[in-house]
Scaffold this active site. Structure first.
Site: not given
Lengths: 294, 193
Positions: B78, B175, B177
């Site tokens: 991002c 994302h 993560e």
């Protein structure tokens, strides 16, 4: 029941704001100063809390034109405040497309019994809390970010410290309790058992936990970060100081380097005058903003 | 175990730290040039690219991170992907230019346009990791508008590239993560071997 896909998307933006500084602004010019200084988001409101405190009257959602102007001017997320319980201000802000709504005690409450049912919205909400019970009630209603209430517009960090310490201590206490005790705690905290059990398991809120209310210096920001805040909101502290741009930059730096005294020293030099502060113990009960919300 | 830096100026660096741990690497939070010493790779997390850029400049980190990227792999998600790009639009801003891609900030719109979704990555991604659809969290995500000749697209969503690699570097507009799926991080860790 609380943690559906919509909740993940809402918490997702709060995750992106961690380690950053969200600044109160009342117009596009201030928003630009905030963005240039490194703010990770701005909060649009009609008047900063110190002015609301001074001028009195009913504090409402900011004028739509001003919010639009701010959204058109900066590329960072734009938040806006709605009155506690004013679900139509919230619907209007959602239609406008703001990135987060703060259901805020800084504005004059519209409902003295009910908060907004926040799970029904596509836009995420942040709410203030003074203790764990209040934080979990707001999360149960759908808040995707919690911040300490502190005492907005006071320039005094003491209440934000009290609220952050209280929330952290109450979370730690839950982690050592047995199942039966958690049921009793749920009753005492006036919060759903499912959320109480989750905090007991993880030692953390299921949403990011930020700090607001009284942050006026780089040292204040570093202090609340040390106490467990994951990001900070700065309200009157910036635009009521003598050099907003420099102070904004310094608070951004202090939020990142809260664990590095040498960097904090750099951030604290030549800042000009901080906003004037208030002794909260001398404020009449009726003038406290933090007691709004239930 | 590989030591992987996570740029920790602002954003979801802690989530990346945990994702690296789940993927079998040791995360190191990077806030100064000295923190880069001895690292095998670097992750630039999600967050606000303007905030990171301002701190990178002010703390004299632009040159050291760029230098690091000439010698070691960098993975940007991002805001991190924005910082790795050759050019950035809406508005234009400085970037490391380590990857030959053009990125438009907030390309999908505002937060109400953010979403959790799943898509099928390119077959190559599955061959190099494990098979299965990718669950992706897009938060005020940028869109990769241009992919240069030296860059390769590993996944698309609605026709737009969302996971791109170029030599040692990797950029995702979503994302990984924030999900339990560690394949994207594992793909990055393979670049460190």
């Amino acid at each position: 029941m609380y943690f559906d896909e919509s909740f993940r998307v809402k918490v997702g933006l709060a995750e992106m704001l961690k380690g950053g500084c969200i600044m109160d602004v009342t117009n596009a010019e201030q928003a630009l100063i905030a963005e240039k200084a490194g703010a990770s988001a701005v909060m649009a409101l009609e008047r900063v809390p110190a002015d609301i405190r001074k001028e009195g009257g009913v504090a409402r959602m900011a004028p739509i034109g001003k919010i639009r102007e701010i959204m058109a001017t900066v590329s960072i997320p734009v938040m806006a405040k709605a009155r506690i319980g004013h679900f139509m201000e919230a619907r209007i802000l959602e239609a406008l497309g703001v990135d987060y709504i703060d259901e805020s005690e800084v504005l004059t409450p519209a409902d003295e019994e009910h908060h907004i049912a926040k799970r029904d919205y596509k836009v995420p909400f942040v709410c203030g809390a003074r203790n764990l019970g209040e934080a979990l009630r707001r999360i149960a209603e759908g808040a995707a970010m919690i911040r300490t209430k502190g005492e907005a517009g006071s320039g005094n960090i003491v209440e934000a410290v009290r609220h952050m310490r209280t929330i952290q201590k109450e979370m730690k206490q839950l982690t050592v309790l047995g199942k039966e005790e958690l049921v009793a705690q749920s009753k005492q905290l006036q919060a759903p058992l499912e959320l109480v059990e989750l905090v007991a398991q993880t030692g953390k809120l299921p949403t990011p936990n930020f700090s607001a209310g009284g942050i006026a210096t780089p040292a204040d920001a570093a202090l609340v970060m040390q106490l467990g805040a994951e990001a900070v909101f700065v309200g009157s502290g910036i635009f009521k100081s003598s050099d907003p741009e420099r102070r904004a930059r310094a608070i951004v730096k202090a939020t990142t380097y809260f664990n590095d005294p040498a960097k904090l020293l750099e951030a604290s030099e030549e800042l000009g005058l901080a906003m004037p502060g208030l002794d909260i113990s001398k404020l009449p009960e009726a003038e406290l903003l933090q007691t709004r919300g239930w | 175990m590989k030591r992987v830096g996570v740029l920790a100026l602002q954003g979801d660096f802690e989530a990346h730290g945990k994702a690296l741990e789940r993927s079998g690497a040791a995360p190191v939070f990077v806030r100064s040039a000295a923190d880069l010493d001895g690292l095998d790779g670097l992750v630039i997390p999600g967050g606000e690219s303007t905030t990171m850029l301002k701190l990178l400049r002010e703390e004299g980190l632009m040159e050291p991170v760029h230098e690091f990227g000439l010698r070691h792999p960098i993975f940007g998600t991002c805001a991190g992907a924005i910082l790795l790009a050759a050019e950035v639009s809406r508005p234009a801003q400085e970037s490391f230019g380590l990857m030959d891609i053009g990125v438009e900030r907030n390309g999908y719109g505002r937060q109400i346009d953010s979403r959790v979704t799943t898509f099928a990555a390119e077959p190559e991604f599955e061959t190099r990791t494990q098979p299965g659809a990718v669950e992706a969290v897009f938060i005020r995500a940028p869109i990769i508008r241009r992919v240069g000749a030296r860059a390769r697209v590993l996944a698309r969503y609605q026709g737009d590239p969302v996971l791109v690699e170029q030599g040692p570097h990797l950029a995702a507009t979503f994302h990984p993560e924030l999900t339990a799926d560690t394949r994207v991080h594992q793909l990055f860790l393979k670049k460190l071997e």
